[in-house]
Design a protein around this motif. Structure first.
Motif, PDB file in Angstrom:
ATOM      1  N   LEU A  93      23.911  -3.439 -30.509  1.00  0.00           N
ATOM      2  CA  LEU A  93      22.896  -4.475 -30.307  1.00  0.00           C
ATOM      3  C   LEU A  93      21.486  -3.893 -30.365  1.00  0.00           C
ATOM      4  CD1 LEU A  93      24.477  -6.596 -27.413  1.00  0.00           C
ATOM      5  CD2 LEU A  93      24.443  -7.106 -29.838  1.00  0.00           C
ATOM      6  N   ILE A 125      20.678  -3.186 -34.076  1.00  0.00           N
ATOM      7  CA  ILE A 125      20.413  -4.414 -34.837  1.00  0.00           C
ATOM      8  C   ILE A 125      19.057  -4.997 -34.436  1.00  0.00           C
ATOM      9  CG2 ILE A 125      21.172  -6.791 -35.259  1.00  0.00           C
ATOM     10  CD1 ILE A 125      24.078  -5.792 -34.830  1.00  0.00           C
ATOM     11  N   THR A 126      18.774  -5.003 -33.114  1.00  0.00           N
ATOM     12  CA  THR A 126      17.510  -5.582 -32.634  1.00  0.00           C
ATOM     13  C   THR A 126      16.319  -4.772 -33.153  1.00  0.00           C
ATOM     14  OG1 THR A 126      18.661  -6.274 -30.634  1.00  0.00           O
ATOM     15  CG2 THR A 126      16.264  -6.339 -30.571  1.00  0.00           C
ATOM     16  N   THR A 131      15.859  -5.386 -36.898  1.00  0.00           N
ATOM     17  CA  THR A 131      15.292  -6.712 -37.180  1.00  0.00           C
ATOM     18  C   THR A 131      13.825  -6.760 -36.788  1.00  0.00           C
ATOM     19  OG1 THR A 131      17.436  -7.605 -36.610  1.00  0.00           O
ATOM     20  CG2 THR A 131      15.670  -9.188 -36.815  1.00  0.00           C
ATOM     21  N   PHE A 132      13.513  -6.206 -35.631  1.00  0.00           N
ATOM     22  CA  PHE A 132      12.132  -6.234 -35.143  1.00  0.00           C
ATOM     23  C   PHE A 132      11.221  -5.474 -36.098  1.00  0.00           C
ATOM     24  CE2 PHE A 132       8.816  -6.471 -32.014  1.00  0.00           C
ATOM     25  CZ  PHE A 132       9.184  -7.583 -31.265  1.00  0.00           C
ATOM     26  N   LYS A 184      10.862  -7.536 -39.413  1.00  0.00           N
ATOM     27  CA  LYS A 184      10.165  -8.827 -39.367  1.00  0.00           C
ATOM     28  C   LYS A 184       8.775  -8.740 -38.739  1.00  0.00           C
ATOM     29  CE  LYS A 184      13.730 -11.749 -40.425  1.00  0.00           C
ATOM     30  NZ  LYS A 184      13.723 -12.956 -41.213  1.00  0.00           N
ATOM     31  N   TYR A 185       8.618  -7.828 -37.807  1.00  0.00           N
ATOM     32  CA  TYR A 185       7.347  -7.774 -37.084  1.00  0.00           C
ATOM     33  C   TYR A 185       6.429  -6.785 -37.789  1.00  0.00           C
ATOM     34  CZ  TYR A 185       4.104  -7.451 -33.164  1.00  0.00           C
ATOM     35  OH  TYR A 185       2.980  -7.492 -32.380  1.00  0.00           O
ATOM     36  N   THR A 186       5.404  -7.316 -38.460  1.00  0.00           N
ATOM     37  CA  THR A 186       4.603  -6.491 -39.361  1.00  0.00           C
ATOM     38  C   THR A 186       3.687  -5.515 -38.639  1.00  0.00           C
ATOM     39  OG1 THR A 186       3.039  -8.295 -39.449  1.00  0.00           O
ATOM     40  CG2 THR A 186       4.604  -8.144 -41.263  1.00  0.00           C
ATOM     41  N   ASN A 237      -0.803  -8.178 -45.397  1.00  0.00           N
ATOM     42  CA  ASN A 237      -0.633  -9.507 -44.806  1.00  0.00           C
ATOM     43  C   ASN A 237      -1.982 -10.166 -44.505  1.00  0.00           C
ATOM     44  OD1 ASN A 237       1.204 -11.469 -43.866  1.00  0.00           O
ATOM     45  ND2 ASN A 237       0.700 -10.915 -41.761  1.00  0.00           N
ATOM     46  N   ASN A 265      -6.909 -18.231 -39.729  1.00  0.00           N
ATOM     47  CA  ASN A 265      -5.607 -17.810 -39.187  1.00  0.00           C
ATOM     48  C   ASN A 265      -5.325 -16.323 -39.393  1.00  0.00           C
ATOM     49  OD1 ASN A 265      -4.145 -20.061 -37.918  1.00  0.00           O
ATOM     50  ND2 ASN A 265      -4.505 -21.058 -39.894  1.00  0.00           N
ATOM     51  N   LYS A 323      -5.281 -13.843 -36.483  1.00  0.00           N
ATOM     52  CA  LYS A 323      -4.167 -13.740 -35.518  1.00  0.00           C
ATOM     53  C   LYS A 323      -3.494 -12.366 -35.567  1.00  0.00           C
ATOM     54  CE  LYS A 323      -3.197 -18.645 -35.266  1.00  0.00           C
ATOM     55  NZ  LYS A 323      -2.367 -19.763 -35.742  1.00  0.00           N
ATOM     56  N   ASN A 324      -3.735 -11.623 -36.651  1.00  0.00           N
ATOM     57  CA  ASN A 324      -3.178 -10.266 -36.749  1.00  0.00           C
ATOM     58  C   ASN A 324      -4.279  -9.212 -36.726  1.00  0.00           C
ATOM     59  OD1 ASN A 324      -0.274 -10.822 -37.084  1.00  0.00           O
ATOM     60  ND2 ASN A 324      -0.981 -11.933 -38.890  1.00  0.00           N
ATOM     61  N   TYR A 365      -3.486  -3.174 -36.120  1.00  0.00           N
ATOM     62  CA  TYR A 365      -4.241  -4.427 -36.232  1.00  0.00           C
ATOM     63  C   TYR A 365      -5.276  -4.269 -37.341  1.00  0.00           C
ATOM     64  CZ  TYR A 365      -2.375  -4.932 -31.518  1.00  0.00           C
ATOM     65  OH  TYR A 365      -1.535  -4.988 -30.438  1.00  0.00           O
TER      66      TYR A 365
END
Lengths: 489, 307
Positions: free
Chosen positions: B25, B28-29, B32-33, B36-38, B48, B61, B64-65, B291
């Motif tokens: 777990l 996998i976490t 994935t993180f 997906k999390y740039t 991005n 917008n 936001k990053n 950032y």
């Protein structure tokens, strides 16, 4: 009568069911949300096609589950191991279940809509099959934990209570995970991660870990105290049992006739977001209902002391439909604003009371039906009765899971967010009204419908007393005969 | 049964299963993180940032990053520094004040609502948003880098326009966000174009097809791809010394928080591989996350390149 279970076993049985429910209670709602809102965000897929396919995914997976229910029931009844017939399925099945559940929230990075749809069908059907292989035997354990009916009833009612708590446990997990992520990442970075469904991924991992932990506690501490017979079970018998005996069929049909009463679960997240103003209120939304369900479980036991199972079931159906009708009228009267939160949550508690009935009364009715079948045939067929009832439950669940997303994503006109940084798009008033109807009026209609088959149920009153007495006499005679044989030997 | 269970250690199996699943777990976490999390990938943060701006002209917008959103929700930053000073303009409000504790009465109080505000079915609010649009377009001609001017002037103008339409001074953060975000969306559509859309239930047409500025310049089926071309070396000490400390304070960031800095040239290309514009993006690392440094990045090349 002799006690067979240690005190700790009564609780660890419940803890096991709590762990299973923590995972399986969480999955359907959040899978639907994940597939619709996060899995393929920004890929430019046709949203109408995706909405229809998500409905179909749940319908197909539900049918897969229905078939698995019967197959697993058949395989359980034919399992002969040193641990018993149910425990191996639970203890060894949870490992692949935890992994597959986690993989449901890991979408492939594909630009092909066809590949995305195939993945949704495969992964969710696979999850359904594994969850069936663990959940069905775990629920069945109640009939094997003790030959003492009184002790068995206590264990089953405690386990049912903990299972219903576990079904809401996932909501607590997602709330806590959200708070921790906010603290660690900062508010805006949490929002960015949430916009990609990452809070759901972590919450699923926590629930999967809970599943394995609590199930292993059950697996190491509990024993099957009813020895299995050596008779091989025929698959045809499983189907025949549920269709041959009227009362068992009527109890099973309650599931089918009331399949739409569970569609409220599909929209509960959206009710929290759009009608009450915050995703975090989903817990506040489900908590009163969960408490209502627990209180309802106790209330049903009190009502059953005054009324028969048949009367109790019908009484709670009428009450349940009325309470949801009132919730609808009050919500429309107040409007979707801050003033709605408190009345909505209070009424949600009263709506939850009816679920105590559907958790407890049918289980008692099935046990009575098994007595009736034993009285008529001389065979006690708990496993087959459970598989038959489970088959109807799964078919009903498939319809629910198909109907819920269809109502939400197609009928209500729900708009999904296409912005990677915004989790949920704004909705029209017409859509919000339809979300409220999916939460109240539509389930209310199905609650009434689920009471209809019970009008034809007759395993109550003098008939039930006569059968109980006859079985007692028959078992006493069998014991005497067995003792005599032993002495002669 | 106990005797039969000998030979298989249940507790050992339970412990092994628990730790095996725990390891799976976690893997996998984390996978994935990270995928997906740039914010863990500096190149992806830079790409991005440019992508968000260039696809729909949405510098709003993109923040936001960026560093601006490091310590607080972007919306809360806007509320604190630009909306509340307008809503509580007749009070002693200073950014950072707790409005509830101070007991300020702002123009969001219902006593400021006139009859038109009370009875509006959304059409007057729509009129305000439409009127504000031309002003918004003028403000963002050179992009969103000077957000201070954009927010300040936009909200001041909104107060005037709303008063003309509604005849009262009522103003809330929700009205402000609705107007601004409505204009951001419409501006994006003026670039990308729109398709015919129909209400699912009634079948009525809700929007009409329009040709956007990007489509006029690059064809109706244009597609922009953003990619990192090169990485430029940056001296961390010199970068930190040049940071605008006052601005960073409003972000809840200090120069010492930054442990690394990188600069990437990000290109914007059409499907045939032709580069239509490019810009340098500075990204800064704080703890494990990266950032976009909006104070050191010039995005003006991402606006108006199609003309």
């Amino acid at each position: 009568m002799k006690k067979y279970m240690k005190k700790s076993e009564i609780w660890t049985f419940g803890i096991g069911l709590f762990g299973v429910a923590l995972m399986t209670g969480w999955m359907p709602d959040y899978t639907a949300t994940f597939f619709a809102d996060f899995a393929f965000k920004g890929k430019g897929f046709d949203s109408d096609v995706m909405a229809n396919m998500i409905s179909l995914v749940f319908l197909v997976a539900g049918i897969v589950g229905a078939v698995c229910e019967l197959v697993i029931g058949y395989l359980v009844d034919n399992t002969r191991t040193k641990f018993g017939k149910v425990k191996p399925w639970v203890g060894f099945g949870v490992v692949p279940l935890a992994i597959v559940a986690m993989l449901v929230f890991v979408a492939p990075n594909t630009n092909s809509q066809t590949a995305a749809i195939i993945w949704m069908f495969v992964i969710y059907s696979l999850y359904t099959a594994f969850s069936c292989a663990v959940e069905s035997p775990a629920n069945c354990f109640g009939s094997l934990c003790s030959p003492n009916p009184s002790e068995r009833s206590s264990a089953i009612s405690i386990a049912s209570f903990l299972r219903s708590v576990g079904q809401s446990g996932g909501m607590v997990v997602v709330l806590v995970v959200g708070l921790v992520m906010k603290a660690v990442m900062g508010e805006q970075q949490y929002r960015n991660a949430e916009g990609r469904g990452l809070d759901l991924v972590i919450s699923t991992a926590v629930c999967a870990l809970g599943l394995i932990l609590f199930t292993m506690i059950f697996f190491t501490n509990n024993k099957e105290n009813v020895p299995y017979t050596q008779e091989k079970v025929n698959l045809k018998d499983a189907i025949r049992v549920v269709f041959t005996y009227k009362n068992l069929l009527m109890v099973s049909l309650t599931k089918l006739c009331g399949f739409g009463r569970g569609v409220y679960g599909t929209v509960s997240l959206y009710i929290a977001i759009y009608l009450l103003g915050s995703k975090d209120l989903k817990l506040a939304l489900l908590l009163p209902m969960g408490i209502g369900t627990a209180v309802g479980t106790l209330l049903v036991n009190l009502v059953l002391k005054k009324f028969s199972t048949k009367q109790t079931f019908i009484l709670f159906c009428v009450y349940g439909a009325s309470s949801m009708g009132i919730l609808f009228l009050v919500s429309r009267g107040i409007g979707f604003n801050d003033g709605l939160i408190i009345p909505f949550l209070i009424l949600n508690f009263f709506c939850g009371l009816q679920h105590g009935n559907t958790n407890v009364t049918p289980n008692i009715m099935i046990a009575d039906c098994v007595d009736e079948i034993e009285y008529k045939t001389g065979k006690r067929q708990d496993g087959l009765a459970y598989a038959g009832y489970g088959l109807f439950s799964k078919v009903a669940s498939a319809f629910t899971k198909g109907l819920g997303p269809w109502l939400l994503y197609t009928w209500s006109g729900y708009m999904v967010s296409t912005d990677a940084n915004i989790a949920y798009a704004a909705q029209t008033d017409a859509t919000l009204n339809k979300l409220l109807m999916i939460y109240t009026i539509i389930p209310a209609v199905f609650v009434i419908l689920q009471g209809v088959p019970i009008l034809f149920y007759d395993m109550v009153g003098e008939k039930k007393e006569m059968i109980t007495k006859a079985l007692e006499e028959r078992r006493a005679a069998a014991n005497l005969s067995a003792s005599a044989d032993a002495e002669n030997a | 049964m106990d005797k039969k269970e000998k030979g298989f250690n249940l507790k050992l199996y339970a412990a092994a299963a628990f730790f095996a699943v725990l390891a799976a777990l976690v893997l996998i976490t984390v996978f994935t993180f990270k995928t997906k999390y740039t914010a863990y990938h500096p190149e992806e943060v830079a790409r991005n940032y440019v992508d968000t701006v260039v696809q729909t002209g949405d510098g709003y917008n993109a923040y936001k990053n960026a560093l601006i959103s490091k310590s607080q929700k972007y919306g809360d930053f806007i509320r604190t520094y630009y909306m509340n000073p307008v809503i509580y303009r007749d009070t002693a409000y200073k950014p950072g004040d707790d409005i509830k504790d101070c007991g300020y009465k702002g123009f969001n109080d219902e006593s400021y609502m006139g009859e038109k505000s009370k009875n509006d079915d959304g059409s007057l609010q729509g009129q305000v948003i439409d009127t504000m649009y031309d002003y918004y377009v003028k403000l963002v001609t050179d992009g969103w880098d000077d957000y201070d001017t954009i927010f300040t002037k936009y909200f001041a103008k909104l107060v005037e326009v709303r008063k003309e339409v509604f005849g009262d001074d009522y103003m809330t953060d929700e009205i402000m966000f609705t107007a601004l975000e409505g204009n951001v969306l419409k501006y994006g559509q003026s670039l990308t174009g729109t398709e015919d859309e129909f209400d699912k239930n009634t079948g009525n047409q809700t929007s009409f097809k329009s040709i956007g500025a990007y489509q006029k310049a690059y064809g109706e089926d244009y597609k922009f791809t953003t990619a990192v071309k090169t990485e430029k070396n940056m001296d961390l000490a010199a970068y930190k010394a040049a940071l605008p400390t006052e601005k960073l304070t409003t972000y809840g960031v200090q120069a010492d928080d930054i442990s690394a800095v990188k600069c990437y040239t990000v290109t914007v290309s059409t499907e045939d591989g032709k580069t239509v514009t490019e810009t340098d993006v500075v990204v800064a690392q704080i703890k494990n996350s990266w950032y976009a440094d909006n104070t050191a990045t010039d995005t003006s090349a991402l606006y108006g390149f199609y003309k």
